[in-house]
Design a protein around this motif. Structure first.
Motif, PDB file in Angstrom:
ATOM      1  N   PHE A   1       0.830  -1.205   0.000  1.00  0.00           N
ATOM      2  CA  PHE A   1       0.000   0.000   0.000  1.00  0.00           C
ATOM      3  C   PHE A   1       0.865   1.256   0.000  1.00  0.00           C
ATOM      4  CE2 PHE A   1      -3.067   3.140   1.581  1.00  0.00           C
ATOM      5  CZ  PHE A   1      -4.093   2.892   0.679  1.00  0.00           C
ATOM      6  N   GLN A   2       1.998   1.213   0.665  1.00  0.00           N
ATOM      7  CA  GLN A   2       2.898   2.366   0.619  1.00  0.00           C
ATOM      8  C   GLN A   2       3.419   2.596  -0.802  1.00  0.00           C
ATOM      9  OE1 GLN A   2       5.573   1.216   3.880  1.00  0.00           O
ATOM     10  NE2 GLN A   2       4.924   3.054   4.991  1.00  0.00           N
ATOM     11  N   ALA A   3       3.656   1.518  -1.538  1.00  0.00           N
ATOM     12  CA  ALA A   3       4.062   1.668  -2.941  1.00  0.00           C
ATOM     13  C   ALA A   3       2.948   2.325  -3.750  1.00  0.00           C
ATOM     14  CB  ALA A   3       4.417   0.302  -3.530  1.00  0.00           C
TER      15      ALA A   3
ATOM     16  N   LEU B   1      11.027   9.382  -3.609  1.00  0.00           N
ATOM     17  CA  LEU B   1      12.235   8.630  -3.259  1.00  0.00           C
ATOM     18  C   LEU B   1      12.600   8.897  -1.801  1.00  0.00           C
ATOM     19  CD1 LEU B   1      14.537   6.748  -4.110  1.00  0.00           C
ATOM     20  CD2 LEU B   1      15.814   8.801  -4.832  1.00  0.00           C
ATOM     21  N   LEU B   2      12.429  10.131  -1.360  1.00  0.00           N
ATOM     22  CA  LEU B   2      12.674  10.461   0.052  1.00  0.00           C
ATOM     23  C   LEU B   2      11.771   9.612   0.943  1.00  0.00           C
ATOM     24  CD1 LEU B   2      13.748  12.409   2.351  1.00  0.00           C
ATOM     25  CD2 LEU B   2      11.730  13.805   1.865  1.00  0.00           C
ATOM     26  N   LEU B   3      10.497   9.519   0.594  1.00  0.00           N
ATOM     27  CA  LEU B   3       9.569   8.703   1.393  1.00  0.00           C
ATOM     28  C   LEU B   3       9.939   7.225   1.333  1.00  0.00           C
ATOM     29  CD1 LEU B   3       6.117  10.319   0.503  1.00  0.00           C
ATOM     30  CD2 LEU B   3       7.557  10.750   2.491  1.00  0.00           C
ATOM     31  N   LYS B   4      10.281   6.766   0.155  1.00  0.00           N
ATOM     32  CA  LYS B   4      10.654   5.347  -0.006  1.00  0.00           C
ATOM     33  C   LYS B   4      11.845   4.976   0.862  1.00  0.00           C
ATOM     34  CE  LYS B   4      11.662   1.881  -3.569  1.00  0.00           C
ATOM     35  NZ  LYS B   4      11.862   1.659  -5.023  1.00  0.00           N
ATOM     36  N   ASN B   5      12.795   5.889   0.967  1.00  0.00           N
ATOM     37  CA  ASN B   5      14.000   5.615   1.733  1.00  0.00           C
ATOM     38  C   ASN B   5      13.787   5.640   3.246  1.00  0.00           C
ATOM     39  OD1 ASN B   5      15.576   5.235  -0.541  1.00  0.00           O
ATOM     40  ND2 ASN B   5      16.291   7.356  -0.623  1.00  0.00           N
ATOM     41  N   LEU B   6      12.610   6.076   3.693  1.00  0.00           N
ATOM     42  CA  LEU B   6      12.298   6.032   5.122  1.00  0.00           C
ATOM     43  C   LEU B   6      12.314   4.597   5.644  1.00  0.00           C
ATOM     44  CD1 LEU B   6       9.344   8.574   5.363  1.00  0.00           C
ATOM     45  CD2 LEU B   6      11.732   8.961   6.000  1.00  0.00           C
ATOM     46  N   ALA B   7      12.000   3.656   4.774  1.00  0.00           N
ATOM     47  CA  ALA B   7      11.944   2.255   5.199  1.00  0.00           C
ATOM     48  C   ALA B   7      13.310   1.749   5.626  1.00  0.00           C
ATOM     49  CB  ALA B   7      11.408   1.402   4.053  1.00  0.00           C
TER      50      ALA B   7
END
Length: 418
Positions: A305-307, A412-418
């Motif tokens: 869902f985050q994707a 990409l900033l949000l994706k890298n939070l993981a």
């Protein structure tokens, strides 16, 4: 009884009123549902809102603006009004006039984007409009992990058309000044204190959950961040770019698998489009970080869902930019300003301001008072990580928005939070 002691319609009064106004036949058997009593129906405290339908299936939504905010009425009933509360709590009818005009204009720009208006009774502070009860609030759909692929197509295109047709990109200076005057709304600035002066990134006035003080101080004690708050407030108050909603978060968008509607334009007026973009992007961002505190779903479900949310944010901006470019090309020969417009630079400026407003709007929904449902649905202990991430994201966007030239750099900033 038709009216209460405050001049507001009772449930029985609603049925009688709609028959008197010929919205329903006099012999109709009406069911009147107070939506404040129905979970997930509405947010807010200044309106009575009813869902009314008859045995034939005909239905409407009726909104009556209260004579004073709901909590003030309750305080008076309970004899708990503080002396300092005696002034400043009357509500201006101008907000209703503005909402009606705004919804009609938006439907002319993008047909079907807002509910149809059937009746506006200004003396009684009443609007009767199209029933959208078959739709759900976008915020709750996101919190249920419901995906809506068509959402970005409609909202992105609407943003572009609304910006183009209510701004100097399309209107002459004289015509734009006349349109601005028509849409003057006494409530346009209502969100300014909440966003820019009481914000957790500006002061310690609003409380947050324990464990957030250190990262919060990095905002409150940062001169660059404080200067950006002031710049954005000044832009919000003085940049009359186009007609904006001002409060376009995910609880002011209703959605189904084939429909999208924007509601509650009570605070609408002329301002920077970046605020609308930022408020909506903040809603999607807050939902994104909320999954880091959710233990009810599997890791695979949350990742999936985050994707989807990252794709949604990207598609929203991409659709807006594509539609905007098409409008510029279609009308370029009609306008001197369009002939000389650097579209790429213009869109990058829009993006950067939208991301900085995203930071402001994320922060505005992290405090204990005013917290968004995306976090409120989590146990309090589970809100810490999403709140810390929200503080980090906001600090990055308000300090470094100029380094972002494409929306994918933000996702990409949000994706890298993981």
């Amino acid at each position: 009884m038709t009216y209460d002691s405050y001049g507001n319609l009772t449930v029985a009064g609603v049925a009688n009123y709609l028959k008197e106004k010929n919205i329903f036949p006099t012999d109709a058997n009406l069911t009147v549902v107070d939506l404040h009593a129905v979970k997930e129906s509405i947010e807010g405290f200044v309106n009575l809102i009813y869902h009314v339908y008859d045995q034939s299936g005909k239905s409407v939504i009726m909104k009556q603006m209260l004579s004073m905010p709901r909590f003030r009425i309750e305080d008076e009933k309970n004899n708990t009004v503080e002396e300092a509360d005696g002034d400043g709590w009357t509500l201006d009818l101008g907000r209703m006039r503005s909402e009606i005009a705004t919804l009609i204009f938006w439907n002319s720009v993008y047909p079907g984007i807002s509910p149809e208006i059937y009746l506006f009774d200004e003396p009684n502070r009443i609007i009767v409009m199209e029933d959208l009860m078959d739709l759900s609030l976008l915020r709750f759909e996101l919190c249920r992990m419901v995906k809506h692929g068509h959402f970005t197509d409609k909202i992105g295109a609407f943003f572009a058309r609304n910006l183009f047709f209510s701004s100097n990109l399309h209107l002459t200076n004289y015509k734009k000044s006349e349109v601005e005057r028509f849409f003057i709304n006494p409530e346009y600035t209502a969100l300014a204190p909440f966003l820019f002066r009481e914000n957790i990134g500006v002061s310690w006035e609003r409380e947050m959950i324990p464990g957030t003080d250190e990262k919060r101080a990095l905002l409150v004690d940062n001169p660059q961040i404080q200067a950006e708050f002031k710049r954005l407030e000044n832009k919000f108050l003085n940049d009359k770019e186009c007609l904006i909603h001002t409060d376009l978060h995910s609880s002011n968008i209703m959605i189904s698998f084939d429909d999208v509607r924007i509601i509650d334009g009570e605070f609408a007026g002329f301002g920077p489009l970046a605020q609308d973009f930022g408020r909506l992007t903040a809603s999607l961002t807050l939902n994104y970080v909320s999954w880091f505190g959710d233990e009810s779903r599997t890791t695979a479900e949350k990742n999936d869902f985050q994707a989807y949310l990252l794709t949604t944010i990207t598609d929203l901006y991409t659709t807006f930019q594509n539609e905007f470019r098409q409008l510029v090309e279609a009308h370029r020969e009609e306008s001197y300003s369009l002939k000389n417009l650097d579209v790429d630079a213009y869109l990058i400026d829009q993006l950067q301001n939208a991301l900085s407003y995203t930071g402001v709007n994320v922060l505005s929904r992290l405090a204990n008072r005013g917290i968004c449902y995306d976090l409120l649905r989590l146990p309090e202990a589970n809100r810490l990580v999403p709140s810390l991430l929200g503080l980090d994201i906001s600090r990055e966007l308000m300090q470094n928005q100029k380094k972002y030239t494409h929306i994918k750099e933000y996702t990409l900033l949000l994706k890298n939070l993981a």
